[in-house]
Design an enzyme around this catalytic site. Structure first.
Site, PDB file in Angstrom:
ATOM      1  N   GLY A  11       0.839  -1.209   0.000  1.00  0.00           N
ATOM      2  CA  GLY A  11       0.000   0.000   0.000  1.00  0.00           C
ATOM      3  C   GLY A  11       0.866   1.247   0.000  1.00  0.00           C
ATOM      4  O   GLY A  11       1.872   1.315   0.705  1.00  0.00           O
ATOM      5  N   ARG A  72       0.759  -4.971  -5.071  1.00  0.00           N
ATOM      6  CA  ARG A  72       0.986  -6.158  -4.229  1.00  0.00           C
ATOM      7  C   ARG A  72       1.159  -7.310  -5.229  1.00  0.00           C
ATOM      8  O   ARG A  72       0.182  -7.824  -5.760  1.00  0.00           O
ATOM      9  CB  ARG A  72      -0.215  -6.395  -3.312  1.00  0.00           C
ATOM     10  CG  ARG A  72      -0.562  -5.203  -2.415  1.00  0.00           C
ATOM     11  CD  ARG A  72      -1.655  -5.571  -1.431  1.00  0.00           C
ATOM     12  NE  ARG A  72      -2.287  -4.401  -0.822  1.00  0.00           N
ATOM     13  CZ  ARG A  72      -1.805  -3.715   0.203  1.00  0.00           C
ATOM     14  NH1 ARG A  72      -0.667  -4.076   0.751  1.00  0.00           N
ATOM     15  NH2 ARG A  72      -2.456  -2.665   0.693  1.00  0.00           N
TER      16      ARG A  72
HETATM   17  O1  F6P Z   1      -1.422  -0.229   3.351  1.00  0.00           O
HETATM   18  C1  F6P Z   1      -2.086  -0.637   4.471  1.00  0.00           C
HETATM   19  C2  F6P Z   1      -3.570  -0.673   4.199  1.00  0.00           C
HETATM   20  O2  F6P Z   1      -4.058   0.622   3.929  1.00  0.00           O
HETATM   21  C3  F6P Z   1      -4.349  -1.336   5.317  1.00  0.00           C
HETATM   22  O3  F6P Z   1      -4.631  -0.444   6.368  1.00  0.00           O
HETATM   23  C4  F6P Z   1      -5.567  -1.814   4.575  1.00  0.00           C
HETATM   24  O4  F6P Z   1      -6.129  -2.926   5.225  1.00  0.00           O
HETATM   25  C5  F6P Z   1      -5.014  -2.208   3.240  1.00  0.00           C
HETATM   26  O5  F6P Z   1      -3.835  -1.463   3.058  1.00  0.00           O
HETATM   27  C6  F6P Z   1      -5.946  -1.970   2.081  1.00  0.00           C
HETATM   28  O6  F6P Z   1      -5.329  -2.459   0.945  1.00  0.00           O
HETATM   29  P1  F6P Z   1      -5.859  -2.192  -0.527  1.00  0.00           P
HETATM   30  O7  F6P Z   1      -5.618  -0.745  -0.855  1.00  0.00           O
HETATM   31  O8  F6P Z   1      -5.052  -3.109  -1.360  1.00  0.00           O
HETATM   32  O9  F6P Z   1      -7.315  -2.503  -0.507  1.00  0.00           O
END
Ligand code: F6P
Length: 319
Positions: A11, A72
């Protein structure tokens, strides 16, 4: 070291761009070439890299997100993906790597170190603050500032209507944003994944809630209940409440980095290059007690735990 590769992964978090600027600036000062891989490990696999120049990056230190983009990567979880990444590094004569990201990023580096022996340095970048070996991760302070700014606004309307408000904040497995923002906005209850059965205290309180004031619950998204379940449990014990839910969501990830995150980005970016030049490898640069600190990746991936002082504050204010 002649050519450092850098990427942001997982993230995005405010302060990543400041760290990129600092890496480029300090590498250039030592005559080292810097290239940035786009979209995290994906760029490493696909050979998607661009030259980084400090005079260009200087303009974006105040901007949130990451100009290198992030991802990711599922492909990097496979050995095949990591082998392709190794070929990219060899083809571009990259002899050191700096990664900015969260625990998934460091797990990736650990796995990569089994087939690639150039030095890796990590910089903790995640709004969740759940990384062992640093008091604060890049982006946490900005995310908390965004959370409190928004919860303050919710409080105005909650108090005007004497409503119960449940505000869900981010933190996949961790309650740092919830504890910090909850304390700072004067929440009546703060629910975090680390502390288990807090909702029992919440239900006791809300049972006798007389609708003569607002009642504010801040819950971490990582808490086992989550906003909806908390809401239905509250309604079970007190069916008369006028209740609303707000999920702050990704607004917490964006926005200009706070002063603290810009400074952290600059300190950690410079420290990462310095650590490489000292001949160290496979460590994360962090800040503990306001001093730079190196932690091996194996230790970093054990999760950062909420400490006793924070638990005491939670007991006093949030239960
Ligand atoms: O980067 C951390 C985070 O913001 C977490 O707090 C949250 O659960 C996750 O990433 C959300 O991920 P994505 O943007 O892939 O939905």
């Amino acid at each position: 070291i002649k050519h450092i590769g850098v990427f942001t992964s997982g993230g995005d978090s405010p302060g990543m761009n400041a760290a990129l600027y600092a890496i480029a600036k300090s590498a250039e000062a030592k005559g080292i070439k810097i290239s940035g891989f786009r979209k995290g490990y994906e760029g490493l696999i696909d050979g998607d890299l661009i030259p980084l120049k400090s005079h260009e990056l200087k303009k974006i230190t105040q901007i949130g997100g990451t100009i290198l983009k992030t991802a990711r990567s599922k492909r990097f979880l496979e050995l095949e993906g990591r082998k392709k990444a190794l070929q990219t590094l060899k083809a571009n004569n990259i002899d050191a790597l700096i990664a900015i990201g969260g625990d998934g990023t460091f797990k990736g580096l650990l796995a990569f170190s089994e087939i690639c022996d150039i030095p890796f340095i990590g910089i903790p970048g995640t709004i969740d603050n759940d990384i062992f070996g640093t008091d604060y991760t890049l982006g946490f302070d900005s995310a908390v500032n965004t959370a409190i700014e928004n919860i303050d606004k919710i409080k105005d309307t909650a108090e005007s209507h004497n409503r119960v408000f449940i505000v869900e904040v981010m933190g996949r497995d961790s309650g740092y944003i919830a504890i910090h923002s909850g304390l700072m906005v004067g929440a009546d209850s703060i629910l975090i994944p680390e502390s288990g059965k807090d909702f029992i205290y919440l239900l006791d309180k809300v049972k006798n809630y007389d609708s003569e004031d607002a009642f504010l619950v801040v819950v971490s998204e990582g808490d086992e209940l989550g906003a909806e379940l908390v809401s239905s449990k509250i309604k079970e014990v007190n069916p008369n409440v006028d209740l609303r839910i707000t999920k702050l969501g990704h607004v917490q990830r964006g926005g200009n980095p706070s002063a603290l995150d810009r400074m952290l980005g600059i300190r950690l970016g410079v420290a990462a290059v310095k650590t490489l030049l000292q001949g160290k490898k496979n460590v994360m640069v962090g800040v503990l007690n306001n001093q730079l600190h190196l932690t091996p990746f194996e230790v970093v991936v054990k999760q950062h735990q909420v400490d006793n002082e924070l638990y005491e504050l939670l007991e006093l204010f949030g239960k």
